[in-house]
Scaffold this active site. Structure first.
Site, PDB file in Angstrom:
ATOM      1  N   GLU A  98       0.678  -1.389  -0.081  1.00 50.74           N
ATOM      2  CA  GLU A  98      -0.134  -0.157  -0.194  1.00 50.74           C
ATOM      3  C   GLU A  98       0.594   1.108  -0.520  1.00 50.74           C
ATOM      4  O   GLU A  98       1.094   2.082   1.292  1.00 50.74           O
ATOM      5  CB  GLU A  98      -1.433   0.106   1.290  1.00 50.74           C
ATOM      6  CG  GLU A  98      -2.103   1.171   1.555  1.00 50.74           C
ATOM      7  CD  GLU A  98      -2.092   1.049   2.768  1.00 50.74           C
ATOM      8  OE1 GLU A  98      -3.615   2.140   2.650  1.00 50.74           O
ATOM      9  OE2 GLU A  98      -2.978  -0.021   3.407  1.00 50.74           O
ATOM     10  N   LYS A 142      -2.775  -2.438  -2.448  1.00 48.23           N
ATOM     11  CA  LYS A 142      -4.126  -1.699  -1.624  1.00 48.23           C
ATOM     12  C   LYS A 142      -3.627   0.016  -2.103  1.00 48.23           C
ATOM     13  O   LYS A 142      -3.246   1.057  -1.577  1.00 48.23           O
ATOM     14  CB  LYS A 142      -3.978  -1.684  -0.630  1.00 48.23           C
ATOM     15  CG  LYS A 142      -5.278  -1.111   0.182  1.00 48.23           C
ATOM     16  CD  LYS A 142      -4.988  -0.692   1.618  1.00 48.23           C
ATOM     17  CE  LYS A 142      -6.954  -0.260   2.054  1.00 48.23           C
ATOM     18  NZ  LYS A 142      -7.306  -0.564   3.569  1.00 48.23           N
TER      19      LYS A 142
END
Length: 380
Positions: free
Chosen positions: A207, A249
């Site tokens: 992420e 993500k």
């Protein structure tokens, strides 16, 4: 001389036979957990399901509780997290839940482990493993993410406790540059974390969040997103991270929160998918978008638009505020509101499940779903 030639020829033949074995010796499998990692990643990236991100730190969870008039105590945090993990039928729409460390080792008021509540519904437990953002020296107000020290030992303990995937959040600020050193630190830190997590049997969620902060247009956001994902995949390849055993993500490609330009879901989908196709190998099983301060409605509409046509990966959600905002407002910390709050969670989970299938109908949404949850410089 003839004897020497025979010896030389024999040695050459032996060398030729040995060469394939030598080449095989330098082929590196990610870890002994390869098959398990692939299975876990594909379980999470399963049709019509996504991730419930409930890994807010105790301090951030406390802010959520304070917004409804509750004190930040362990009992109140447990009560709220128990509400989430014990929601009947949640596993129909949710495939994984990211937990904070306290929750991973926590039990419900009835003595049942939170992890068991999840696994009974075929929801894979995950764990936030980073140690948060701190200022990056000699930068324009940028941040770097702590947590690599001792990560191997912590991941091993988390695996024993039942976690099967991990999450590490680093950020990129467009208004702050972003600087070369901040981008490099973000990408390399994520790559090292991913390699360490896989070695411990945990599927890493990668992420590098491009923050919504700023007034940049959607083209500038696309440019920065492409840059950080290119660098992240480069360092993951250098660290021999197995792409079939990771999940991503990303933030969606949108204008900044302070931009006057408002774009429809179809434009967000077009730009975001363009970025992914340019940067993400099809070996990656799933793209689990963060909501990043979008309203519940925005996050769901944008996800739905991305799933109107086939994609090389499972395109889904890993939402925190965009799943929980309505839940908190409904619950208000009152036991008599428990079922209504769980129904609110199921409604949002089902809406995003429908969006993962490209079948979302917003006609039944309330006005509250359109309220933005954006916080500048958001920290967990």
């Amino acid at each position: 001389m003839a004897f020497a030639l025979k010896q030389s020829a024999a040695a050459s033949v032996a060398g030729a036979r040995a060469a394939p074995a030598a080449r095989r010796a330098v082929v590196v499998k990610a870890t002994k957990y390869d098959d398990e990692l692939i299975k876990t990643a594909n379980t999470i990236a399963s049709k019509g399901r996504g991730i419930l991100a409930m890994d807010e730190s105790n301090a951030t969870c406390g802010k959520r509780l304070e917004s409804i008039g509750l004190e930040n105590t362990e009992d109140n945090r447990r009560a709220y997290r128990e509400l989430l993990v014990s929601t009947p039928g949640l596993g129909q729409y949710i495939s994984g839940a990211i937990l904070f460390e306290e929750t991973l080792f926590q039990s419900t008021s009835g003595g049942k482990k939170m992890v068991d509540c999840l696994t009974e519904q075929n929801i894979v437990p995950g764990i936030k493993v980073d140690k948060g953002l701190v200022p990056l020296a000699n930068s324009n107000g940028e941040s770097w993410c702590m947590g690599l020290d001792g990560l191997d030992k912590r991941c091993a303990e988390y695996y024993k406790a039942g976690a099967r995937f991990a999450k590490w959040r680093s950020v990129v600020s467009i208004p702050a540059g972003p600087s070369t050193i901040a981008m490099r630190d973000c990408a390399y830190g994520l790559a090292r974390y991913a390699a360490i997590a896989q070695a411990a049997g945990l599927v890493p969620i990668v992420e590098p969040e491009v923050l919504l902060d700023g007034d940049q247009d959607i083209d500038r956001c696309l440019e920065v997103q492409e840059a950080i994902w290119a660098e992240t995949f480069k360092y993951m390849a250098d660290n021999k991270v197995m792409f079939e055993g990771i999940l991503l993500k990303p933030a969606m490609v949108t204008p900044g929160a302070d931009s006057s330009a408002k774009v429809p879901p179809e434009t967000v989908a077009s730009y975001t998918l363009k970025m992914l196709r340019r940067r993400v190998p099809p070996a990656v099983p799933g793209i689990m978008f963060l909501s990043g301060g979008q309203s519940e409605l925005e996050a769901t509409l944008n996800l739905n638009a991305m799933n109107k046509s086939p994609n090389p990966w499972h395109v889904s959600f890993s939402y925190a505020r965009a799943l929980q905002n309505s839940v908190l407002k409904t619950w208000q910390g009152k036991p008599e509101n428990l079922k209504a709050a769980q129904d609110a969670l199921l409604k949002r989970a089902k809406a995003n499940s429908d969006a993962q299938l490209g079948q979302y109908d917003p006609s039944n949404e309330s006005a509250d779903a359109g309220q933005r949850t954006y916080e500048k410089g958001y920290k967990y």
